[in-house]
Design a protein around this motif. Structure first.
Motif, PDB file in Angstrom:
ATOM      1  N   TRP A 158     -68.110 -23.907   5.902  1.00 18.70           N
ATOM      2  CA  TRP A 158     -67.761 -24.521   7.570  1.00 18.70           C
ATOM      3  C   TRP A 158     -68.719 -24.607   8.345  1.00 18.70           C
ATOM      4  CZ3 TRP A 158     -63.175 -26.774   8.440  1.00 18.70           C
ATOM      5  CH2 TRP A 158     -62.867 -26.801   9.880  1.00 18.70           C
TER       6      TRP A 158
ATOM      7  N   THR B 170     -70.439 -20.963   7.632  1.00 16.79           N
ATOM      8  CA  THR B 170     -69.512 -19.785   7.161  1.00 16.79           C
ATOM      9  C   THR B 170     -68.634 -20.029   6.056  1.00 16.79           C
ATOM     10  OG1 THR B 170     -68.254 -20.515   9.258  1.00 16.79           O
ATOM     11  CG2 THR B 170     -69.895 -18.905   9.619  1.00 16.79           C
TER      12      THR B 170
ATOM     13  N   VAL C   6     -64.482 -21.014   5.067  1.00 14.56           N
ATOM     14  CA  VAL C   6     -62.957 -20.725   5.530  1.00 14.56           C
ATOM     15  C   VAL C   6     -62.296 -20.841   4.135  1.00 14.56           C
ATOM     16  CG1 VAL C   6     -61.189 -21.949   6.703  1.00 14.56           C
ATOM     17  CG2 VAL C   6     -63.506 -21.699   7.697  1.00 14.56           C
TER      18      VAL C   6
ATOM     19  N   HIS D 235     -61.852 -16.440   7.819  1.00 15.65           N
ATOM     20  CA  HIS D 235     -63.062 -17.151   8.099  1.00 15.65           C
ATOM     21  C   HIS D 235     -64.017 -16.012   8.039  1.00 15.65           C
ATOM     22  CE1 HIS D 235     -65.244 -20.133  11.032  1.00 15.65           C
ATOM     23  NE2 HIS D 235     -65.919 -19.948   9.934  1.00 15.65           N
TER      24      HIS D 235
ATOM     25  N   TYR E  72     -64.270 -18.701  17.506  1.00 18.66           N
ATOM     26  CA  TYR E  72     -63.443 -19.231  16.434  1.00 18.66           C
ATOM     27  C   TYR E  72     -62.035 -18.423  16.305  1.00 18.66           C
ATOM     28  CZ  TYR E  72     -65.991 -22.617  14.126  1.00 18.66           C
ATOM     29  OH  TYR E  72     -66.810 -24.021  13.997  1.00 18.66           O
TER      30      TYR E  72
ATOM     31  N   TRP F  31     -58.938 -20.623  15.934  1.00 16.43           N
ATOM     32  CA  TRP F  31     -57.743 -20.567  14.926  1.00 16.43           C
ATOM     33  C   TRP F  31     -56.326 -20.331  15.518  1.00 16.43           C
ATOM     34  CZ3 TRP F  31     -59.060 -23.437  11.321  1.00 16.43           C
ATOM     35  CH2 TRP F  31     -60.197 -23.652  10.648  1.00 16.43           C
TER      36      TRP F  31
END
Length: 150
Positions: free
Chosen positions: A86, A96, A98, A116, A133, A137
């Motif tokens: 990600w 990162t 996910v 994540h 994030y 999310w």
């Protein structure tokens, strides 16, 4: 170590439908006007696409028609699991991870768990990135996706 973000929702449909909505219909529910690389230019993206295979990509078609990658598909198990690197539109050198798992609760209800992780690549900025994030999310998965799957 920075803890992963874990978001869990239940949607009123089968795991196959929940997976299909997430993967093949993502451009219909993803907030392309605010959660896309195009938003940095003050414009909505045209689409987001998931190439449905390991080694495929998730990418944005930007407002001007150009493509920017968001990540690479690491795991693809239809109706069950999707995992990807990600880095939406930038920082491909610091991706990162996910992962989205689709767990049948019944024939008509599916638990969707998004994890994540991998914040350590951001070093001192990890906590700030994670915090942004975390709320993102909630909106993307918890509101937009959940509404599309309802």
């Amino acid at each position: 170590m920075t803890e992963p973000i874990i978001k869990t929702i239940e949607v009123p449909c089968s795991a196959a439908r929940a997976f299909d909505i997430f993967v093949t219909r993502i451009a219909k529910w993803w907030p392309l006007d605010g959660h896309a690389a195009s938003a940095a230019a003050g414009k909505a993206a045209l689409a987001v696409t998931v190439e449905p295979r390991v080694g495929g990509h998730i990418y944005e078609t930007m407002y001007d028609g150009t493509r920017t990658d968001w990540g690479e598909i690491l795991e693809f198990v239809p109706d069950q699991r999707l995992a990807m690197t990600w880095h939406p539109g930038n920082n491909a050198d610091k991706p990162t991870r996910v992962e989205v798992v689709f767990e049948p609760v019944s024939e008509a209800v599916t638990r969707v768990v998004l994890t994540h992780s991998g914040w350590e690549v951001w070093g001192e900025d990890a906590a700030d990135k994670r915090e942004n994030y975390d709320t993102g999310w909630d909106f993307v998965l918890g509101e937009r996706y959940a509404s599309a799957a309802a």
